[in-house]
Design an enzyme around this catalytic site. Structure first.
Site, PDB file in Angstrom:
ATOM      1  N   CYS A  59      -1.749  -0.126  -7.062  1.00 19.78           N
ATOM      2  CA  CYS A  59      -0.738   0.744  -6.467  1.00 19.78           C
ATOM      3  C   CYS A  59       0.671   0.137  -6.540  1.00 19.78           C
ATOM      4  CB  CYS A  59      -1.151   1.068  -5.034  1.00 19.78           C
ATOM      5  SG  CYS A  59      -0.475   2.615  -4.437  1.00 19.78           S
TER       6      CYS A  59
ATOM      7  N   HIS B  90      -7.543   2.411  -4.921  1.00 27.52           N
ATOM      8  CA  HIS B  90      -7.912   1.432  -3.912  1.00 27.52           C
ATOM      9  C   HIS B  90      -9.193   1.943  -3.282  1.00 27.52           C
ATOM     10  CE1 HIS B  90      -6.188   3.656  -0.445  1.00 27.52           C
ATOM     11  NE2 HIS B  90      -5.385   4.139  -1.348  1.00 27.52           N
TER      12      HIS B  90
END
Lengths: 252, 424
Positions: free
Chosen positions: A97, A200
Site C-alpha cells: 500500500c 493487505h
C-alpha cells in the site's frame, strides 16, 4: 548442520503499520522458526543508520496515515541511494500500500500536489479526489510469478490509483477487486525480487505460498545455494482463503 | 410537517414493537429527515432539556448508560438513543419517540451517543450543552478513514460551536488537543496508580497532534492513553479536574475512564457524590458490554471486542477475572467494518494464559484461527455460531462461566442465540 539465520529489515515499523502489517512480520518469523531457521527483525525507524541495510536479507514496509507518511517520505530521501542499491542487488522485499506507492516515481494528491517517490519502481500514483471513491474490499488476484501457483486473497483500501510504467511487471492479474487502479486488471508490481501490492489483510499469513517464496529467495541469495523449505500444514490458511473466495463467487 | 413526521414515526415504532421487528430505532428518524432536514433542530429549539453528546471510539454506550442510571436514581427524566442508532437518523428517532405529537419534549435531559464520523453533523443539529470526548482509537479504517483525519474533523467542528462545555480525556493526546484554544473545557484522567504490565503494540497515536513529533510517555495505561508530553513544542497532558470515582460498577481500566468521565459531567450538572454513587450502584450494563446472560443454566458473560484496543482491554479484564473458557466471534459485516486485519494488532500472545479453553467462530472464523495459530495458542474452531456456543456451554462445569468476546454484529448474533430472539 549449521543453523541458518534470516534477518528481516522492517522499514518504519512505528509509522508504517496501520493495516495489521505486523501480521506479515509474524508470519515470516514463525514460518522460519517452524523450519529451524533463526529469524531476526531489525526495526528501521526514522534516522536509522543506513549501514543496517547491509545486514538485511529481506525488507518489509507497510502503509500509514497521511501525517506519518510525510515523516517517512523525508527519511526515505535520506536513505534512497542505499535502499535502491539493495533492491537493485536483488534483495527480496514486500512493500504494501503506502510502502508500494513510495517506491514509485511520484504520488499526485487530489489537489494536484506532486509528492516525489524514490523512483525505484517505474510507476506513479494519482488520487483523483472529488467524488471518486476509495477502492475498498476483499480481493483475489492471480500472481504472474514463476513458483507461485495459488491465487492470493487479501483486502485492499486505497484512494490512490497506480499506473505501471514500461520497466516494471505487475505482480498479478485481478480476479476480483480493483488492484492497482480498478481499470487495467493489474495488481501490484515486481521489480527484481521486490514486490509491491495493495493486498493487505495482512497478505502473508493467509497466503503462505508467497510467504515461503520470499523466505526461500532470501535464504538462497544469502547462502548461495538451493533451499527447499520443509512443507507445513496449511489447512487453516486454505480454509480462510476459501471462505472469502466462496463469498466472492470464485473457485480456488 | 413535523407533526406528520412524528405521527408516521410513532406509528412505525408502535408497529415494529407490536410485531417484534426490532425497536424501530432508525427508520422513523430517516423518514422525518427526508420530509424536513431541519427536523432535529426544530424539535430541539422548542425543548428546555439539557443536551449531552457522548463521542469516542470505545465506551460511548456505557458512559451514556452510566449517566442515565444516575439521572434515573435521582428521579430526573431523560431520553437516550438506542445503542448503535448513533447517526442523525438515530437522533431523530430518539426525538420522535420521546416527544408529544406536537413535537414537545418534556424531559430534563437528552443523552445522545454519536458515531465518530457523524459527530460534526450531530453537533450542527443538536448544539449540545455538553460534549464528552472519551478517546480515539483505530477502528474500521474502511469506513471512518484514518485516525488523524477523524481528529481533524472533530477539531474543526468543535471550534465552530464555542458554547459547548467540553468534557475531555486528558490522557489521550488527540482528545486533549480538541480543547486547544478554547474555554469551557474540563479534563478527566487516571490517577497514575494503575499497575500495568501490558501494552506497547497497538499504540495508535504516539505523535504530537500539534507538531507531529514523537510523544514521550511517562506512563501508559493502554494503547496511547497515559501521561504524555511533547519534547518539541511542550504540548503536554493537562492536569485533570478529576482522577478517580468513589464507585466503579464495571471491571476494566477502560470502564474506569467511562465512570470518571460520567462523574465529571454529573459534577458539572451539580449532582453530589452521594447521588452519583447511589445511581451507579443501580447501573445495568448495556447490551454485550459485560452483560451477563444465563443460558442452559450456565453463566455467559459478553465482553464486546470490536477493535484492537477494545479487544485487548476486554481480554485483559477477563484474564483478571480468571476466565477459563473463551469464545471469540469475529464477523466482517457493515457495522463491524469489512476489514479484519486489525486482529493482527491485538496483543493476544502477551495477555492470554496458555491453559485456557478457546473456541473461535463467526463469519471470519479462519482469520481468527490463523491469528491464534501464529500466536502459538491452541484453540478449537467452529464456523456455525450456534454449534460453537452449545459445544462450549455443554462442556462447562456447573460453576464455570463462558466468556464471549464478539465484535459488534457478532454480539447481536450471540444475544439472539442466547435469548432466542433479536433484541435491538
Amino acid at each position: 548442520m549449521k543453523i541458518k539465520t534470516l534477518i528481516i529489515g522492517w522499514l518504519y515499523p512505528e509509522l508504517m503499520n496501520i493495516y495489521g502489517d505486523i501480521g506479515n512480520i509474524v508470519a515470516l518469523v514463525k514460518r522460519c522458526q517452524w523450519r529451524d531457521v533463526r529469524a531476526e527483525v531489525k526495526m528501521l525507524n526514522p534516522d536509522f543508520d543506513y549501514k543496517q541495510l547491509d545486514d538485511c536479507d529481506l525488507l518489509l514496509m507497510g502503509g500509514a496515515q497521511d501525517r506519518q507518511q510525510t515523516i517517512v517520505n523525508n527519511d526515505l530521501k535520506r536513505v534512497k541511494k542505499y535502499l535502491k542499491n539493495k533492491i537493485d542487488d536483488g534483495t527480496p522485499g514486500l512493500y504494501v500500500c503506502g510502502g508500494f506507492q513510495f517506491l514509485g516515481n511520484y504520488y499526485k494528491e487530489s489537489d494536484g500536489t506532486i509528492v516525489d517517490g524514490i523512483g525505484i519502481f517505474d510507476l506513479y500514483t494519482e488520487n483523483p479526489g472529488g467524488k471518486s471513491e476509495r477502492l475498498i474490499g476483499n480481493m483475489i488476484f492471480k500472481p504472474k510469478v514463476k513458483g507461485l501457483t495459488l491465487p492470493v486473497v487479501g483486502f485492499e483500501n486505497h484512494g490512490g490509483r497506480t499506473y505501471l510504467g514500461k520497466n516494471i511487471q505487475p505482480f498479478g492479474e485481478v480476479i476480483v477487486g480493483f488492484g492497482n487502479n480498478g481499470e487495467d486488471k493489474t495488481e501490484g508490481a515486481i521489480y527484481k525480487e521486490s514486490f509491491g501490492t495493495y493486498a493487505h489483510g495482512p497478505i502473508l499469513p493467509k497466503n503462505p505460498e508467497f510467504a515461503d517464496y520470499l523466505i526461500t529467495k532470501a535464504l538462497e541469495r544469502k547462502y548461495n545455494s538451493k533451499i527447499e523449505l520443509k512443507p507445513l500444514d496449511e489447512s487453516l490458511e486454505e480454509k480462510a482463503r476459501i471462505a472469502i473466495a466462496k463469498r466472492l463467487g470464485v473457485n480456488l | 410537517m413535523d407533526f406528520l413526521s412524528i405521527l408516521i414515526g410513532k406509528t412505525i415504532i408502535l408497529f415494529s414493537r407490536t410485531f417484534n421487528l426490532g425497536s424501530g430505532s432508525t427508520w422513523p428518524g430517516h423518514i422525518a429527515l427526508k420530509l424536513n432536514q431541519n427536523f432535529c433542530r426544530n424539535i430541539l429549539s422548542k425543548s428546555k432539556a439539557i443536551k449531552i453528546v457522548v463521542a469516542g471510539t470505545n465506551g460511548k454506550t456505557t458512559t451514556g448508560k452510566l449517566i442515565a442510571s444516575v439521572l434515573k436514581a435521582s428521579q430526573k427524566t431523560y431520553a437516550h438513543n438506542v445503542a448503535g442508532a448513533n447517526l442523525l437518523n438515530g437522533l431523530a428517532s430518539e426525538l420522535i419517540q420521546n416527544s408529544t405529537l406536537f413535537g414537545r419534549i418534556d424531559k430534563d435531559y437528552l443523552i445522545f451517543e454519536s458515531d465518530e464520523f457523524a459527530l460534526p453533523q450531530i453537533l450542527e443539529n443538536v448544539n449540545p450543552d455538553y460534549l464528552i470526548c472519551l478517546n480515539l482509537f483505530r477502528d474500521q479504517l474502511d469506513r471512518y478513514g484514518e485516525l488523524d483525519s477523524i481528529a481533524k474533523r472533530w477539531k474543526n467542528s468543535i471550534d465552530k460551536h464555542d458554547s459547548i462545555t467540553l468534557i475531555l480525556n486528558a490522557d489521550d493526546p488527540l482528545i486533549t488537543y480538541l480543547g486547544e484554544n478554547r474555554k469551557n473545557k474540563f479534563y478527566f484522567g487516571l490517577d497514575g496508580k494503575e499497575n500495568l504490565k501490558r501494552l506497547k503494540h497497538g499504540a495508535d497515536s504516539i505523535f504530537c497532534p500539534k507538531c507531529s513529533t514523537r510523544l514521550t510517555f511517562e506512563k501508559v495505561y493502554f494503547s496511547h492513553l497515559g501521561i504524555w508530553r511533547c519534547g518539541n513544542c511542550q504540548f503536554e497532558r493537562p492536569k485533570p479536574t478529576i482522577i478517580r470515582a468513589s464507585f466503579y460498577p464495571l471491571d476494566g481500566i477502560y470502564n474506569k475512564y467511562n465512570t470518571i468521565a460520567a462523574n465529571l459531567l454529573l459534577n458539572k450538572l451539580r449532582f453530589n457524590n452521594d447521588q452519583i454513587v447511589e445511581g451507579l450502584k443501580k447501573f445495568k450494563p448495556a447490551f454485550g458490554r459485560q452483560e451477563k446472560i444465563s443460558y442452559k443454566g450456565k453463566a455467559i458473560n459478553l465482553f464486546l471486542a470490536k477493535n484492537p484496543t477494545s479487544f485487548n482491554e476486554s481480554l485483559a479484564t477477563i484474564m483478571d477475572l480468571r476466565a477459563e473458557n473463551i469464545l471469540i466471534v469475529l464477523n466482517d459485516r457493515i457495522p463491524d467494518g469489512l476489514d479484519v486485519s486489525w486482529i493482527w494488532d491485538i496483543g493476544i500472545e502477551r495477555i492470554l494464559d496458555s491453559d485456557i479453553n478457546i473456541m473461535v467462530s463467526g463469519d471470519r472464523t479462519y482469520d481468527m484461527a490463523l491469528r491464534l495459530k501464529y500466536a502459538g495458542i491452541f484453540f478449537h474452531s467452529e464456523e456455525n455460531l450456534e454449534n460453537a456456543i452449545n459445544s462450549m456451554v455443554d462442556n462447562l462445569d456447573s460453576d464455570e462461566k463462558l466468556y464471549v468476546l464478539p465484535n459488534y454484529s457478532a454480539m447481536l448474533d450471540v444475544r439472539k442465540i442466547l435469548l432466542g430472539r433479536k433484541l435491538l
